[in-house]
Scaffold this active site. Structure first.
Site, PDB file in Angstrom:
ATOM      1  N   CYS A  73     -91.202  83.761 -28.422  1.00 55.55           N
ATOM      2  CA  CYS A  73     -92.285  82.782 -28.259  1.00 55.55           C
ATOM      3  C   CYS A  73     -92.167  81.672 -29.303  1.00 55.55           C
ATOM      4  O   CYS A  73     -91.990  81.941 -30.491  1.00 55.55           O
ATOM      5  CB  CYS A  73     -93.636  83.471 -28.390  1.00 55.55           C
ATOM      6  SG  CYS A  73     -95.051  82.355 -28.254  1.00 55.55           S
ATOM      7  N   CYS A  79     -99.459  81.332 -34.093  1.00 58.59           N
ATOM      8  CA  CYS A  79    -100.539  81.781 -33.222  1.00 58.59           C
ATOM      9  C   CYS A  79    -101.131  83.088 -33.726  1.00 58.59           C
ATOM     10  O   CYS A  79    -100.418  83.944 -34.253  1.00 58.59           O
ATOM     11  CB  CYS A  79     -99.984  81.963 -31.802  1.00 58.59           C
ATOM     12  SG  CYS A  79    -101.169  82.631 -30.637  1.00 58.59           S
ATOM     13  N   CYS A  82    -100.368  87.284 -31.325  1.00 60.39           N
ATOM     14  CA  CYS A  82     -99.499  88.447 -31.574  1.00 60.39           C
ATOM     15  C   CYS A  82     -98.594  88.131 -32.756  1.00 60.39           C
ATOM     16  O   CYS A  82     -97.683  87.323 -32.651  1.00 60.39           O
ATOM     17  CB  CYS A  82     -98.691  88.823 -30.340  1.00 60.39           C
ATOM     18  SG  CYS A  82     -97.891  87.472 -29.468  1.00 60.39           S
ATOM     19  N   TYR A 327    -121.067 105.511 -25.659  1.00 61.48           N
ATOM     20  CA  TYR A 327    -120.508 104.154 -25.542  1.00 61.48           C
ATOM     21  C   TYR A 327    -119.727 104.052 -24.229  1.00 61.48           C
ATOM     22  O   TYR A 327    -118.563 103.662 -24.192  1.00 61.48           O
ATOM     23  CB  TYR A 327    -119.598 103.807 -26.727  1.00 61.48           C
ATOM     24  CG  TYR A 327    -120.184 104.137 -28.094  1.00 61.48           C
ATOM     25  CD1 TYR A 327    -120.987 103.225 -28.769  1.00 61.48           C
ATOM     26  CD2 TYR A 327    -119.932 105.363 -28.689  1.00 61.48           C
ATOM     27  CE1 TYR A 327    -121.522 103.524 -30.022  1.00 61.48           C
ATOM     28  CE2 TYR A 327    -120.464 105.680 -29.941  1.00 61.48           C
ATOM     29  CZ  TYR A 327    -121.258 104.754 -30.601  1.00 61.48           C
ATOM     30  OH  TYR A 327    -121.789 105.058 -31.834  1.00 61.48           O
ATOM     31  N   CYS A 420    -110.050 102.228 -31.188  1.00 63.46           N
ATOM     32  CA  CYS A 420    -109.133 101.090 -31.338  1.00 63.46           C
ATOM     33  C   CYS A 420    -109.015 100.691 -32.809  1.00 63.46           C
ATOM     34  O   CYS A 420    -108.438  99.653 -33.124  1.00 63.46           O
ATOM     35  CB  CYS A 420    -109.598  99.907 -30.494  1.00 63.46           C
ATOM     36  SG  CYS A 420    -111.236  99.287 -30.941  1.00 63.46           S
TER      37      CYS A 420
END
Length: 462
Positions: A73, A79, A82, A327, A420
């Site tokens: 990329c 950016c 990622c 959740y 996460c």
């Protein structure tokens, strides 16, 4: 020699810190180096000095790590989407597992937790089913664009650069979404630039065009385009919707969300259906889910399928259990477990998510799931059913301590904790370690080329 701000130092990167930065040490002081990976040898400039640590950025890469690769990329290194594209993918998986192990040891204070090898993503590019792009009247220029006079610096549609909220990269191609998404984004960009209405200024809080959100159904290869504007102006926005629908049959939904709020969140105060259907549908395993413009859905569909298979295995259901799903969101886990449980009760604070969950149950003809709306600190003590198995899938911030205390009071035989964020997962499980044993943890790479890692932990009552 004391480390000072502005100082340039030669460093050998020895590890990766949680958050994805390279780690070096100078006289015992931890130095976190942006965009560095283990075994890099760099000249780094100190940008921040604190008592316990320092931060730095690379001035010169003297000797690249053998784990360093050429990122595909053009925005890599600038950016915020990622940040690990320049690292070998196998090493990414190793470091993500390492983050989970270290979190349990240093935060949860739990030693020797069996943490399995990270399960890779089936796709390492083109895996995201949802992307949000911001409009801005300030464009972030790449180094090769600095001296060009033909670039419009007052327009950008794309992704943010870390450390600046008001400047945005004019992203022509994002490799994290399927290729058609980039063509759709370019079509929207051309329309916005020719519309005569200004893009939104993230400092001035004035302008019309705010965000473009693209959603993709992996199961049906269909797209939703959600245009977020600062005001309602159907006369301006409708021609864009008509163009999108006419130009590509895979675009089945065009929505206009309208928000006058200053917060940089791509959710409208209300929405208008401009063309096609109000939702798209995707599948996780055998189950189908309806996804509206603002509903939550796992961003890596193929990864979610493998994740939920592990949740189901760890739950160990026989058909006789009452399952409590904390959740519960839009009901994806509850629905995937329902056929093997006596009853699944979901608890969720967001009313829109509960509505989506109940609708998804109807779509999949699930009759043994019910959902309770409310803050878990208040709704969990009111649940009269004693759960055999509890599924906990909290936001990144983890569980409130009041909820942890209530979980311990309810004493489910098994807990499956989905997270996460290894740090808050380890913190929460650390508060339960006197009552529960951590039998195993399975990390999943749902977000290739980022430091983020999803994990599933299997807990059993002592």
């Amino acid at each position: 020699m004391p480390v000072k701000k502005g100082q340039r130092l030669e460093l050998k990167i020895s590890g990766i810190a949680f958050g994805g930065q390279g780690l070096a040490r100078v006289n015992g002081l931890a130095v976190f180096v942006k965009q560095a990976i283990p075994l890099d040898v760099v000249i780094a400039r100190i940008t921040k000095k604190k008592k316990q640590y320092a931060e730095a950025r690379i001035d010169t890469l003297l000797e690249p790590s053998p784990f360093r690769i050429t990122p595909p990329c053009i925005y890599s290194g600038f950016c915020g989407g990622c940040k690990w594209q320049f690292m070998n993918y196998e090493k990414q998986l190793d470091y993500k597992r390492q983050h989970v192990v270290e979190s349990f040891e240093h935060i949860g204070l739990i030693k020797d937790v069996p943490v399995h090898t990270t399960i890779p993503s089936k796709l390492i590019f083109g895996y995201r089913n949802k992307m949000e792009f911001s409009c801005s009247d300030r464009r972030w220029l790449l180094p090769e664009d600095m001296d060009r006079d033909d670039i419009d610096r007052s327009f950008a549609l794309g992704l943010h650069v870390p450390g600046t909220f008001y400047k945005v990269l004019d992203t022509k191609t994002c490799l994290l979404m399927p290729e058609l998404g980039n063509h759709i984004l370019e079509q929207v960009r051309r329309f916005i630039k020719g519309s005569g209405l200004p893009v939104y200024g993230l400092r001035s809080h004035s302008g019309f065009w705010r965000f473009v959100m693209l959603r993709h159904s992996a199961a049906y290869d269909q797209w939703m385009v959600n245009i977020i504007t600062a005001a309602e102006d159907r006369e301006t926005v409708q021609p864009l919707a008509d163009q999108l629908i006419e130009s590509n049959p895979k675009i089945v939904s065009v929505i206009n969300n309208i928000t006058s709020r200053k917060a940089g969140v791509a959710i409208g105060e209300y929405e208008i259906l401009l063309a096609g259907t109000s939702c798209i549908r995707d599948k996780i395993g055998l189950f189908e889910f309806e996804i509206s413009a603002n509903s939550f859905f796992q961003t890596n569909t193929l990864g979610a399928e493998r994740l939920y298979e592990t949740v189901k295995t760890y739950a160990g259901l026989t058909g006789k259990e009452t399952v409590l799903d904390l959740y519960s969101g839009t009901g994806t886990i509850a629905i995937c477990l329902a056929a093997d449980a006596k009853e699944v009760i979901g608890l969720e604070i967001a009313e829109s998510a509960v509505i989506d969950a109940e609708n998804n149950c109807r779509i999949n003809r699930i009759s043994n799931c019910r959902f309770i709306l409310g803050d878990l600190r208040k709704s969990l003590p009111q649940v009269s059913a004693r759960p055999d198995v509890m599924i906990i899938d909290p936001p990144r911030s983890g569980m409130h301590s009041d909820v942890v205390r209530q979980v311990l009071k309810m004493q489910p035989k098994r807990i499956v904790y989905v997270s996460c964020n290894p740090a808050t997962m380890a913190r929460d499980i650390g508060m339960m370690k006197e009552s529960y044993s951590v039998l195993e943890v399975q990390p999943f790479d749902m977000f290739p080329h980022t430091h983020h890692i999803e994990s599933v932990a299997r807990l059993e009552k002592k």
